[in-house]
Design a protein around this motif. Structure first.
Motif, PDB file in Angstrom:
ATOM      1  N   THR A   1       0.344   1.036  -5.624  1.00  0.00           N
ATOM      2  CA  THR A   1       1.651   0.556  -6.091  1.00  0.00           C
ATOM      3  C   THR A   1       2.778   1.474  -5.620  1.00  0.00           C
ATOM      4  N   ALA A   2       2.610   2.779  -5.774  1.00  0.00           N
ATOM      5  CA  ALA A   2       3.643   3.731  -5.344  1.00  0.00           C
ATOM      6  C   ALA A   2       3.813   3.689  -3.831  1.00  0.00           C
ATOM      7  N   TRP A   3       2.696   3.661  -3.107  1.00  0.00           N
ATOM      8  CA  TRP A   3       2.748   3.599  -1.644  1.00  0.00           C
ATOM      9  C   TRP A   3       3.474   2.332  -1.193  1.00  0.00           C
ATOM     10  N   LEU A   4       3.114   1.195  -1.769  1.00  0.00           N
ATOM     11  CA  LEU A   4       3.724  -0.067  -1.356  1.00  0.00           C
ATOM     12  C   LEU A   4       5.216  -0.085  -1.657  1.00  0.00           C
ATOM     13  N   ARG A   5       5.625   0.465  -2.788  1.00  0.00           N
ATOM     14  CA  ARG A   5       7.047   0.540  -3.127  1.00  0.00           C
ATOM     15  C   ARG A   5       7.811   1.332  -2.066  1.00  0.00           C
TER      16      ARG A   5
END
Length: 148
Positions: A14-18
């Motif tokens: 989730t953090a990477w994709l954001r």
């Protein structure tokens, strides 16, 4: 801002994709779900020489992303490190996260005996270029990109 640089793990999707989506948006690229899935796969495929790391605050918030890979350098007869993607969230810019991410990749290259780290940025990316200029003068090379 104090950050820790650490490898992207499966729990960081989730953090990477954001951050990756914000990076794409910065360059006015619509990040297709299939593209994001492919890159996520590269990161977690052990045989693929592609790495991704996050800059994380002491509170655990991911505020920066760097992705890098090995690249053949034929005139040098060696591999070099290509820093393909670097992004710092707007609220964290100017506080050292970008420099920490670049220094992390430099350390990666040194540990492997690579002769250098290379990257590209847009001519108009003046804020990032101000940081990059503290590492080395800009090169005289011009990038061409064509459709096959």
């Amino acid at each position: 801002m104090r950050v820790t640089i650490r490898q992207v793990g499966p729990e960081d999707h989730t953090a990477w994709l954001r951050l990756f989506a914000a990076y794409a948006a910065f360059y006015q690229i619509d990040l297709a779900p299939a593209t994001a899935a492919a890159v996520w796969g590269w990161i977690h495929e052990p045989a693929n020489p592609f790495w991704a790391d996050l800059a994380v605050t002491p509170e655990g918030e991911a505020v920066g992303l760097v992705q890098y890979q090995l690249m053949h350098r034929s005139l040098g007869g060696s591999m070099t490190c290509y820093l393909s993607d670097l992004y710092v969230a707007p609220e964290a810019r100017g506080a050292g996260a970008g420099r920490a991410l670049i220094e992390h990749v430099r350390g990666f290259a040194r540990q492997r005996g690579l002769p250098g780290v290379r990257w590209l940025t847009a001519e108009s990316n003046t804020a990032a270029r101000a940081l990059y200029d503290t590492f080395a003068p800009r090169s005289e090379f011009v990038l061409y990109s064509i459709v096959p």
